[in-house]
Write a protein that holds these residues in place. Structure first.
Motif, PDB file in Angstrom:
ATOM      1  N   TRP B  25     -17.117  -8.212 -13.124  1.00  0.00           N
ATOM      2  CA  TRP B  25     -16.242  -8.102 -12.137  1.00  0.00           C
ATOM      3  C   TRP B  25     -15.527  -6.581 -11.823  1.00  0.00           C
ATOM      4  CZ3 TRP B  25     -14.152 -12.025  -8.715  1.00  0.00           C
ATOM      5  CH2 TRP B  25     -14.957 -12.959  -9.167  1.00  0.00           C
ATOM      6  N   THR B  26     -15.374  -6.009 -13.130  1.00  0.00           N
ATOM      7  CA  THR B  26     -14.629  -4.845 -12.429  1.00  0.00           C
ATOM      8  C   THR B  26     -15.488  -4.192 -11.624  1.00  0.00           C
ATOM      9  OG1 THR B  26     -13.357  -4.253 -14.962  1.00  0.00           O
ATOM     10  CG2 THR B  26     -14.227  -2.181 -13.375  1.00  0.00           C
ATOM     11  N   ALA B  27     -16.593  -4.102 -12.101  1.00  0.00           N
ATOM     12  CA  ALA B  27     -17.842  -3.089 -10.919  1.00  0.00           C
ATOM     13  C   ALA B  27     -17.880  -4.563  -9.829  1.00  0.00           C
ATOM     14  CB  ALA B  27     -18.938  -2.978 -11.927  1.00  0.00           C
ATOM     15  N   VAL B  29     -15.841  -5.427  -8.297  1.00  0.00           N
ATOM     16  CA  VAL B  29     -14.170  -5.502  -7.466  1.00  0.00           C
ATOM     17  C   VAL B  29     -14.841  -3.793  -6.445  1.00  0.00           C
ATOM     18  CG1 VAL B  29     -11.935  -4.515  -7.408  1.00  0.00           C
ATOM     19  CG2 VAL B  29     -13.131  -6.986  -8.466  1.00  0.00           C
ATOM     20  N   SER B  30     -15.133  -2.813  -7.668  1.00  0.00           N
ATOM     21  CA  SER B  30     -14.801  -1.606  -7.352  1.00  0.00           C
ATOM     22  C   SER B  30     -16.672  -1.298  -6.070  1.00  0.00           C
ATOM     23  CB  SER B  30     -15.764  -0.932  -8.639  1.00  0.00           C
ATOM     24  OG  SER B  30     -15.452   0.724  -8.280  1.00  0.00           O
ATOM     25  N   ARG B  33     -15.229  -3.043  -2.471  1.00  0.00           N
ATOM     26  CA  ARG B  33     -14.131  -2.164  -1.828  1.00  0.00           C
ATOM     27  C   ARG B  33     -14.331  -0.917  -1.356  1.00  0.00           C
ATOM     28  NH1 ARG B  33     -10.114  -1.273  -6.650  1.00  0.00           N
ATOM     29  NH2 ARG B  33      -8.683  -3.251  -6.029  1.00  0.00           N
ATOM     30  N   GLU B  53      -6.899 -11.866 -15.950  1.00  0.00           N
ATOM     31  CA  GLU B  53      -6.597 -10.426 -15.447  1.00  0.00           C
ATOM     32  C   GLU B  53      -6.569 -10.439 -13.101  1.00  0.00           C
ATOM     33  OE1 GLU B  53      -8.707 -11.155 -17.888  1.00  0.00           O
ATOM     34  OE2 GLU B  53      -7.378 -11.523 -19.188  1.00  0.00           O
ATOM     35  N   VAL B  54      -8.618 -10.321 -13.132  1.00  0.00           N
ATOM     36  CA  VAL B  54      -8.809 -10.151 -11.772  1.00  0.00           C
ATOM     37  C   VAL B  54      -7.644 -10.771 -10.517  1.00  0.00           C
ATOM     38  CG1 VAL B  54     -10.795 -10.384 -10.809  1.00  0.00           C
ATOM     39  CG2 VAL B  54     -11.101 -10.063 -12.924  1.00  0.00           C
ATOM     40  N   PRO B  56      -4.691 -11.618  -9.708  1.00  0.00           N
ATOM     41  CA  PRO B  56      -3.803 -10.186  -8.604  1.00  0.00           C
ATOM     42  C   PRO B  56      -4.545  -9.934  -7.951  1.00  0.00           C
ATOM     43  CG  PRO B  56      -3.211 -10.544 -10.917  1.00  0.00           C
ATOM     44  CD  PRO B  56      -4.320 -10.574 -11.417  1.00  0.00           C
ATOM     45  N   THR B  57      -5.319  -8.931  -7.972  1.00  0.00           N
ATOM     46  CA  THR B  57      -5.893  -8.084  -7.110  1.00  0.00           C
ATOM     47  C   THR B  57      -6.709  -8.940  -6.538  1.00  0.00           C
ATOM     48  OG1 THR B  57      -6.533  -6.507  -9.200  1.00  0.00           O
ATOM     49  CG2 THR B  57      -8.358  -5.615  -7.445  1.00  0.00           C
ATOM     50  N   ARG B  63      -3.905 -10.529   0.935  1.00  0.00           N
ATOM     51  CA  ARG B  63      -2.784 -10.622   1.796  1.00  0.00           C
ATOM     52  C   ARG B  63      -2.184  -8.830   2.705  1.00  0.00           C
ATOM     53  NH1 ARG B  63       0.010 -10.997  -3.397  1.00  0.00           N
ATOM     54  NH2 ARG B  63       0.535  -9.001  -3.553  1.00  0.00           N
ATOM     55  N   ASP B  64      -3.314  -7.946   1.859  1.00  0.00           N
ATOM     56  CA  ASP B  64      -3.405  -7.327   2.711  1.00  0.00           C
ATOM     57  C   ASP B  64      -4.004  -6.759   3.815  1.00  0.00           C
ATOM     58  OD1 ASP B  64      -2.451  -3.988   2.629  1.00  0.00           O
ATOM     59  OD2 ASP B  64      -4.710  -3.792   1.592  1.00  0.00           O
ATOM     60  N   GLN B  67      -2.345  -8.878   6.466  1.00  0.00           N
ATOM     61  CA  GLN B  67      -1.529  -8.092   7.675  1.00  0.00           C
ATOM     62  C   GLN B  67      -2.009  -6.928   7.807  1.00  0.00           C
ATOM     63  OE1 GLN B  67       2.098  -7.758   7.944  1.00  0.00           O
ATOM     64  NE2 GLN B  67       2.126  -5.664   8.498  1.00  0.00           N
ATOM     65  N   TRP B 327     -19.995   1.876  -9.813  1.00  0.00           N
ATOM     66  CA  TRP B 327     -18.566   2.501 -10.629  1.00  0.00           C
ATOM     67  C   TRP B 327     -18.372   2.917  -8.882  1.00  0.00           C
ATOM     68  CZ3 TRP B 327     -15.942   5.323 -14.543  1.00  0.00           C
ATOM     69  CH2 TRP B 327     -16.228   4.316 -15.917  1.00  0.00           C
ATOM     70  N   GLY B 328     -19.177   2.574  -7.744  1.00  0.00           N
ATOM     71  CA  GLY B 328     -19.193   2.508  -6.184  1.00  0.00           C
ATOM     72  C   GLY B 328     -19.528   3.496  -6.180  1.00  0.00           C
TER      73      GLY B 328
END
Lengths: 288, 364
Positions: B25-27, B29-30, B33, B53-54, B56-57, B63-64, B67, B327-328
């Motif tokens: 998941w960390t990878a 999301v990175s 993004r 933990e994921v 909220p991100t 939401r972002d 907007q 790591w993006g």
């Protein structure tokens, strides 16, 4: 060969990867008391890397990469690798964080209520927060105040405190050496030395605080206290926020609520003792 | 599996995220993004089992993006007001167009600058009207000015003085010097006024396409602007992706293509794709379309009438599209360089390219 570390500061989880061992070793030592990310998920990524392969070895210079970067940012010498890591982590928060309204401010807490100190670099906000955090106050953070969009509470973000130039000596003589990072001389911001927040600040970093006072410190200005109206506070806070515009209406609502419900004052002071005394005096006046 | 592959799999089949551990998941999301696809992913996997933990991100990303869309549509309205006295209705392009037209890829789609298309022969008055309304040059460099005007498909970027938002004013589809030259005048002629006519949207029913959560009731009221026709909106996406070089943000653009074609295909029971194929020749986009379709078919799932297997060159495109580590960080520098050169090569003839690079190099 790459080196990495993951850690959590308040609500933000980071993972940091480096082409060199040294910056990660320093991070591990200074952040030893901090938890690992909850559930091992990191929502922000920082990369410290050499722009060219041979730059790992010959005059090694650290380029700050990550989810968010500043184009054309100058790399730092490897000796300032810790600063690069800290700048990288700050950058991820400043540009990417949307779960709170971010205000460029330091903050300390007592009895569940917080004093926010808002000001540009050189206003003394970091130094004041660091010194107060060594006394009867709990340090919430020296760089970002994270204001809850729904509840108006400040979430602690007690990262390492970045002390600059004259502030270094001021703090050094009051805290044990093992809580200080290496002295980084001749950085783009002058001399820098990092302070590890006191254990209580880290242990209680889940525990929010309600803003009770906004302070606009001005180091070197004529001593005195001046009331700041809601309109002025609003404008100065929007200028100090990196995500106010991006958040849209919820950001506006949180900001309005803050300036309407929390008193704001500007203080001029000439020494840390004077500044700390002013904070205590204002706090005593405010006491419920 | 590399995080880029995980991202592709998650977009293709959101249920695939159920098996991911936290490191994955960390990878994910990175890299999402880094590819400007995080909010798209967040919409796509909504309702799937996502670790606490994921979540909220992902929620913050949704939401972002919502907007950012509000702000983007407001910017379109500002351009409309500026150009209204000229009797020109700006044609919205890319992200703003998808949002204004309520197309399914708009959910979570990142929108940066405002891109509009205006008739080339009205360029001078458009420029004057935008200046009047507070836009100014980002960089007023004489060489850039003449370069953009003589050879490019758009004006140099303008930025608004007080709102700090950029606008790209396109007057054609691809650079005037490019090998492929879609017919911009025809596209402008066929553009639809907003709000869209029933013929464009009436086939949209969310129930029968649960894969793409987009709510037609939120189609924003951007009356007074236009969007390209149902074929041209895809043509523009293809031209932008294939004929415009470096393939930065390529995966995002390919996802746009996939969503647009899938959506129209569904609305018209496949007839659309047949008609679309017939229309690509008109704009010289037959080859780029075929490649885009093969790549989308391969990465994101089957499209009607796409049967050819990947070519060797297609595999190079895949290499480039997925060139990012867990790591993006951008990887495969040689492939990237090759695509940079290709981009310039397609944009202008060799002698001109040499002159351009020489001028740019001297001005460093």
């Amino acid at each position: 060969m790459s080196h990495n570390h993951a850690l959590r500061i308040g609500p933000v989880s980071f993972r940091i990867r480096s082409d060199w061992a040294a910056p990660i070793d320093t991070l591990r030592r200074l952040y030893a008391g901090y938890p690992r990310p909850a559930g091992a998920f990191a929502d922000a990524t920082v990369r410290l890397e050499a722009n060219r392969f041979w730059r790992r070895f010959i005059r090694p210079s650290v380029h700050i990469g990550g989810d968010w970067t500043i184009p054309d940012a100058l790399p730092l010498p490897l000796a300032q690798g810790l600063l690069a890591a800290e700048m990288g982590m700050n950058l991820q928060v400043a540009l990417g964080w949307r779960r709170h309204l971010l205000i460029h401010a330091s903050a300390v807490e007592r009895d569940g209520r917080a004093v926010m100190m808002i000001g540009a670099s050189g206003s003394g906000k970091s130094t004041l927060a660091a010194l107060l955090g060594e006394g009867d106050w709990r340090l919430l953070g020296d760089e970002f105040a994270l204001l809850g969009l729904d509840d108006g509470m400040l979430a602690p973000f007690p990262r390492l405190v970045s002390l600059k130039n004259a502030a270094i000596a001021e703090v050094e003589r009051r805290v044990p050496a093992d809580r200080m990072g290496p002295l980084l001389k001749g950085t783009p911001k002058g001399d820098i030395r990092h302070l590890v927040p006191r254990a209580d600040a880290v242990a209680r970093m889940e525990e929010g605080a309600r803003p009770a006072l906004m302070l606009f410190p001005e180091f070197g200005a004529t001593a005195g206290v001046r009331g700041v109206g809601a309109a002025e506070a609003f404008v100065r806070l929007t200028e100090s926020s990196t995500n106010y515009v991006a958040l849209g209406e919820p950001g506006f609502a949180a900001m309005m609520n803050l300036v309407r419900s929390v008193p704001a004052v500007a203080i001029g002071y000439g020494s840390s003792e004077e500044g700390m005394a002013a904070v205590e005096a204002l706090w005593a006046e405010l006491a419920p | 599996m590399s995080a880029m592959r995980t991202l592709v799999a998650a977009l293709r089949d959101p249920a695939s995220v159920a098996t991911l551990d936290r490191d994955a998941w960390t990878a994910l999301v990175s890299v999402a993004r880094a590819e400007a696809l995080l909010a798209t992913l967040a919409h796509r996997v909504e309702g799937q089992p996502v670790p606490p933990e994921v979540e909220p991100t992902l929620a913050a990303a949704r939401r972002d993006a919502a907007q950012a869309q509000v702000a983007a549509l407001w910017e379109a309205e500002m351009a409309r007001r500026a150009l209204a006295p000229l009797g020109i209705e700006p044609i919205l392009l890319k992200g703003t167009a998808y949002a204004a037209a309520g197309l399914p890829n708009a959910a979570g789609r990142q929108i940066g600058d405002l891109d509009i298309l205006v008739p080339r022969d009205r360029l001078d008055s458009v420029e004057a009207a935008l200046f009047e309304a507070g836009w100014e040059w980002v960089k007023d460099d004489p060489y850039d000015q003449s370069y953009y005007r003589r050879w490019m498909h758009e004006l140099p970027p303008l930025i608004h003085k007080t709102r700090d938002r950029m606008i790209d004013v396109h007057h054609t589809i691809l650079p005037l010097t490019a090998r492929v030259r879609p017919d911009a005048a025809a596209m402008i002629n066929d553009a639809h006024a907003l709000p869209l006519p029933q013929s464009f949207v009436n086939l949209y029913e969310p129930e029968d396409y649960p894969e793409v959560p987009a709510d037609p009731s939120v189609v924003p009221p951007v009356a007074g602007c236009r969007v390209l026709g149902r074929f041209d909106i895809v043509h523009h996406c293809v031209a932008h992706l294939m004929a415009d070089g470096e393939l930065d943000g390529g995966l995002r653009n390919l996802w746009d293509f996939h969503c647009l074609v899938r959506e129209m295909e569904r609305r018209t029971n496949g007839k659309y794709v047949k008609d679309l194929l017939g229309d690509t020749g008109r704009h010289g986009l037959h080859q780029p379309f075929a490649r885009t379709a093969r790549l989308a078919h391969h990465l994101f799932g089957p499209l009607m009438y796409v049967r050819e297997p990947l070519t060797l060159a297609d595999r190079l495109f895949l290499r480039r599209l997925l060139a990012r580590d867990d790591w993006g960080k951008p990887t495969r520098p040689l492939t990237r360089l090759a695509f940079t050169i290709r981009g310039h090569w397609m944009r202008m003839p060799p002698l001109m390219l040499a002159r351009h690079l020489w001028t740019k190099w001297r001005k460093r």
